[in-house]
Scaffold this motif. Structure first.
Motif, mmCIF file in Angstrom:
data_model
loop_
_atom_site.group_PDB
_atom_site.id
_atom_site.type_symbol
_atom_site.label_atom_id
_atom_site.label_comp_id
_atom_site.label_asym_id
_atom_site.label_seq_id
_atom_site.Cartn_x
_atom_site.Cartn_y
_atom_site.Cartn_z
ATOM 1 N N THR A 1 -6.114 9.977 -49.980
ATOM 2 C CA THR A 1 -4.867 10.726 -50.157
ATOM 3 C C THR A 1 -4.242 10.398 -51.506
ATOM 4 O O THR A 1 -3.148 10.858 -51.812
ATOM 5 N N LYS A 2 -4.948 9.625 -52.324
ATOM 6 C CA LYS A 2 -4.568 9.277 -53.705
ATOM 7 C C LYS A 2 -3.362 8.335 -53.750
ATOM 8 O O LYS A 2 -2.649 8.294 -54.744
ATOM 9 N N LEU A 3 -3.170 7.552 -52.690
ATOM 10 C CA LEU A 3 -2.037 6.642 -52.641
ATOM 11 C C LEU A 3 -2.491 5.199 -52.789
ATOM 12 O O LEU A 3 -3.447 4.769 -52.138
ATOM 13 N N VAL A 4 -1.809 4.464 -53.644
ATOM 14 C CA VAL A 4 -1.974 3.020 -53.767
ATOM 15 C C VAL A 4 -0.767 2.433 -53.045
ATOM 16 O O VAL A 4 0.327 2.405 -53.588
ATOM 17 N N HIS A 5 -0.967 2.004 -51.820
ATOM 18 C CA HIS A 5 0.201 1.715 -50.995
ATOM 19 C C HIS A 5 0.020 0.490 -50.106
ATOM 20 O O HIS A 5 -1.093 0.103 -49.767
ATOM 21 N N GLY A 6 1.157 -0.093 -49.746
ATOM 22 C CA GLY A 6 1.135 -1.221 -48.822
ATOM 23 C C GLY A 6 0.885 -0.784 -47.399
ATOM 24 O O GLY A 6 0.355 -1.532 -46.595
ATOM 25 N N GLY A 7 1.281 0.440 -47.076
ATOM 26 C CA GLY A 7 1.052 0.970 -45.739
ATOM 27 C C GLY A 7 2.296 0.926 -44.885
ATOM 28 O O GLY A 7 2.453 0.035 -44.050
ATOM 29 N N VAL A 8 3.180 1.893 -45.088
ATOM 30 C CA VAL A 8 4.418 1.940 -44.320
ATOM 31 C C VAL A 8 4.126 2.019 -42.821
ATOM 32 O O VAL A 8 4.753 1.347 -42.007
ATOM 33 N N ARG A 9 3.134 2.826 -42.444
ATOM 34 C CA ARG A 9 2.872 2.973 -41.007
ATOM 35 C C ARG A 9 2.237 1.716 -40.423
ATOM 36 O O ARG A 9 2.360 1.444 -39.238
ATOM 37 N N TYR A 10 1.556 0.904 -41.266
ATOM 38 C CA TYR A 10 1.011 -0.355 -40.771
ATOM 39 C C TYR A 10 2.137 -1.341 -40.481
ATOM 40 O O TYR A 10 2.043 -2.176 -39.583
ATOM 41 N N ASP B 1 -15.414 -0.254 -27.506
ATOM 42 C CA ASP B 1 -14.614 0.940 -27.799
ATOM 43 C C ASP B 1 -15.545 2.094 -28.136
ATOM 44 O O ASP B 1 -16.510 1.941 -28.887
ATOM 45 N N ASP B 2 -15.259 3.286 -27.589
ATOM 46 C CA ASP B 2 -16.117 4.441 -27.867
ATOM 47 C C ASP B 2 -15.734 5.171 -29.144
ATOM 48 O O ASP B 2 -16.390 6.133 -29.552
ATOM 49 N N GLY B 3 -14.643 4.731 -29.799
ATOM 50 C CA GLY B 3 -14.255 5.311 -31.086
ATOM 51 C C GLY B 3 -13.591 6.658 -30.996
ATOM 52 O O GLY B 3 -13.479 7.372 -31.987
ATOM 53 N N ASN B 4 -13.089 7.029 -29.805
ATOM 54 C CA ASN B 4 -12.481 8.348 -29.651
ATOM 55 C C ASN B 4 -10.979 8.371 -29.916
ATOM 56 O O ASN B 4 -10.378 9.438 -29.957
ATOM 57 N N ASN B 5 -10.379 7.191 -30.084
ATOM 58 C CA ASN B 5 -8.950 7.135 -30.421
ATOM 59 C C ASN B 5 -8.787 6.364 -31.721
ATOM 60 O O ASN B 5 -8.433 5.181 -31.724
ATOM 61 N N THR B 6 -9.066 7.044 -32.822
ATOM 62 C CA THR B 6 -9.092 6.345 -34.111
ATOM 63 C C THR B 6 -7.717 5.926 -34.596
ATOM 64 O O THR B 6 -7.593 5.031 -35.426
ATOM 65 N N LYS B 7 -6.660 6.572 -34.095
ATOM 66 C CA LYS B 7 -5.311 6.212 -34.539
ATOM 67 C C LYS B 7 -4.974 4.773 -34.175
ATOM 68 O O LYS B 7 -4.151 4.129 -34.819
ATOM 69 N N SER B 8 -5.591 4.258 -33.095
ATOM 70 C CA SER B 8 -5.278 2.919 -32.628
ATOM 71 C C SER B 8 -6.143 1.845 -33.292
ATOM 72 O O SER B 8 -5.908 0.654 -33.099
ATOM 73 N N LEU B 9 -7.142 2.254 -34.055
ATOM 74 C CA LEU B 9 -8.061 1.290 -34.641
ATOM 75 C C LEU B 9 -7.493 0.687 -35.921
ATOM 76 O O LEU B 9 -6.743 1.308 -36.659
ATOM 77 N N SER B 10 -7.901 -0.551 -36.197
ATOM 78 C CA SER B 10 -7.384 -1.299 -37.340
ATOM 79 C C SER B 10 -7.833 -0.688 -38.655
ATOM 80 O O SER B 10 -8.958 -0.191 -38.783
ATOM 81 N N ARG B 11 -6.946 -0.768 -39.652
ATOM 82 C CA ARG B 11 -7.285 -0.355 -41.015
ATOM 83 C C ARG B 11 -7.712 -1.564 -41.850
ATOM 84 O O ARG B 11 -7.955 -1.446 -43.044
ATOM 85 N N GLU B 12 -7.802 -2.723 -41.228
ATOM 86 C CA GLU B 12 -8.235 -3.912 -41.944
ATOM 87 C C GLU B 12 -9.748 -3.869 -42.148
ATOM 88 O O GLU B 12 -10.476 -3.200 -41.419
ATOM 89 N N HIS B 13 -10.201 -4.633 -43.122
ATOM 90 C CA HIS B 13 -11.633 -4.668 -43.377
ATOM 91 C C HIS B 13 -12.286 -5.799 -42.578
ATOM 92 O O HIS B 13 -11.621 -6.724 -42.116
#
Length: 530
Positions: free
Chosen positions: A67-76, A355-367
């Motif tokens: 999305t071209k954003l360099v961000h801390g992650g407000v939603r996180y 996890d079957d991976g069908n609810n991606t909104k709940s999955l971590s954005r961490e590496h």
């Protein structure tokens, strides 16, 4: 401060000759996206010998479709992931400092149509400021309706109560990836695109190399290495499975791909240098409208996708969501006829094993960084903003598993990338691309043949020649999608420019630049699913 002289040539024949030399590398990295390129650069700066293999072009996959954003992650922050936000805010500033011609601060405005919204979100954004500390880009401000309309003159005025303004960053993802690749090459790393890793090599149960294939000719090479890093994004499980089968230890997938769709329209829909951010739409999702390179990006979505297409297409319901919600907040509602380009990225989200991976909104954005019993190091997840921290974590994993000898971290924290100017930049990332996109290399590019021959959309013949000679470009797509972002900004114009770009590339490389394939791809970027 690191300074660079003339650009480093990238002649493919010489790169392939080096690939064929018998030697043992300290590190072979598979994958030329943000993560792999970050690892290659960090390792090279620390003094390790490095080779990186990319099956397509650098940043061909997810790393050019952010999305071209360099961000801390407000939603996180809203999810309570303080550690991730703090790390990302620190890395945001580092990135902006190391490549100011490609990454810059951007003001966001959250318009409020209910009295509770501004104070509710504003408190969280003040915490965002506090976490950033000295790395902050600007203070959060509460605004009335009049000031909000001054910042976002095309936002819907009816019912507007006010807004909250905060700061993050934005960047040109594909060109930043290219800058990482070229900076790593400056440090002695060998990077080859269109060279796929076909087979992992093992000896006594330990991975010790890779068989790779030049996808243009079919020629194969064997690379030996003390350490092999799997940084192939959403495709990491394929190599993990190959490694497991070779050692008799099958593995379970760790990636649940999530699809993010982006729609590009003209600047008239958001006539501002501020971005619009809606933290919670009618159905609970996030919506952005971001000014970028002369256009506006609308998005994004977070939809599970179980196939791994190189060029995924949006689902009809995703397009409906973006257009419907944009119409709720913008005075002029964008329609399918207003769309200039549609592009889709696949996020490599890491899932629990059950996890079957069908609810991606709940999955971590961490590496996640893993080392198999054979010594294959796999990294996936994360986001562009933290690519440098991810690279440091990968090398630490190599050290802790005895694959490489320890060398101190922190070497890339203040390490300007190729093209980084020594003087302040005066353009903004919301401005259309131009000479300024090359940073300190702009004058060099101007000296190449054809600088006066305009090909459209700010591209000239000299820029195409520079892409072929110094930026690893092989195809029309390489030039018009990632060296210059025309495909992502105006797919119809990109298709019209294909033949002229192809002619120049053919002169420079002697290789088929595949203009017909690019025109077909551009048609896909214009296709609105019904």
């Amino acid at each position: 401060m690191t300074t660079y002289q003339n650009p480093l040539l990238t002649p493919r024949a010489e790169l392939l000759d080096r690939l064929g030399e018998p030697r043992i590398y300290d590190l072979v990295v598979i994958g030329g996206g943000a993560t792999g390129l970050g690892v290659a650069l960090d390792a090279a700066v620390r003094g390790f010998s490095v080779a990186l293999l990319e099956s397509h072009d650098f940043a061909k996959g997810t790393s050019s479709r952010a999305t071209k954003l360099v961000h801390g992650g407000v939603r996180y922050l809203a999810q309570g992931n303080i550690a991730l936000v703090r790390e990302a805010l620190h890395e945001r500033t580092t990135l902006l400092n190391n490549a100011p011609h490609l990454a810059q601060p951007l003001a966001f405005v959250m318009p409020s149509y209910h009295c509770w919204e501004a104070p509710f979100y504003g408190v969280g954004l003040k915490m965002y400021d506090a976490l950033a500390g000295k790395a902050g880009l600007g203070s959060t401000e509460f605004m009335g309706a009049k000031q909000t309309l001054q910042c976002l003159p095309t936002v819907r005025a009816q019912g507007l109560k006010g807004g909250v303004k905060y700061w993050d960053g934005q960047f040109d993802d594909a060109r930043l990836a290219l800058a990482l690749a070229r900076t790593a090459a400056r440090q002695g790393a060998l990077l080859v695109n269109y060279c796929a890793a076909r087979e992992l090599l093992h000896e006594n149960g330990r991975v010790n190399g890779v068989v790779c294939e030049n996808t243009e000719t079919g020629t194969r090479h064997t690379l030996r290495a003390r350490c092999v890093v799997n940084a192939t994004g959403v495709w990491v499980d394929a190599l993990r499975q190959q490694d497991g089968e070779a050692t008799g230890r099958p593995v379970l997938p760790i990636v649940a791909p999530s699809q993010g769709v982006h729609v590009v329209v003209d600047r008239e829909f958001l006539a501002s240098d501020h971005a619009l951010m809606v933290p919670k739409t009618a159905d609970g999702r996030v919506l952005f409208a971001v000014p970028w390179l002369g256009k506006v990006i609308l998005g994004t979505t977070d939809s599970p996708r179980h196939d791994l297409e190189r060029e995924p297409e949006p689902f009809p319901e995703e397009m409906e969501f973006i257009l419907r919600e944009s119409a709720r907040y913008l005075r002029k509602a964008p329609t399918p006829d207003d769309i200039r380009s549609i592009w889709v990225g696949l996020r490599p989200l890491v899932k629990p094993q059950d996890d079957d991976g069908n609810n991606t909104k709940s999955l971590s954005r961490e590496h996640t960084v893993l080392a198999s019993r054979s010594g294959l190091v796999t990294v996936t997840g994360g986001k562009w903003t933290t690519y440098r921290a991810m690279a440091e974590d990968v090398l630490q994993k190599c050290f802790s598993n005895g694959l490489l000898d320890y060398k101190p971290a922190g070497v890339t924290a203040h390490f300007p990338l190729v093209g980084s100017p020594s003087t302040p930049v005066h353009h903004r990332m919301c401005d259309a691309q131009g000479w300024h996109s090359y940073g300190a290399e702009a004058d060099f590019v101007r000296q190449l043949p054809g600088a006066e021959r305009d090909l459209g959309e700010g591209v000239n013949e000299a820029m195409v020649r520079f892409a072929a000679r110094y930026e690893y470009a092989r195809t029309v797509e390489d030039v018009l999608a990632r060296r210059w972002r025309v495909l992502f900004l105006n797919a119809r114009r990109a298709a019209e420019m294909a033949s002229d770009v192809a002619e120049i590339l053919q002169q420079e490389t002697g290789h088929d630049p595949q203009p017909a394939a690019f025109v077909s791809l551009a048609e896909q970027y214009l296709r609105v699913p019904r």
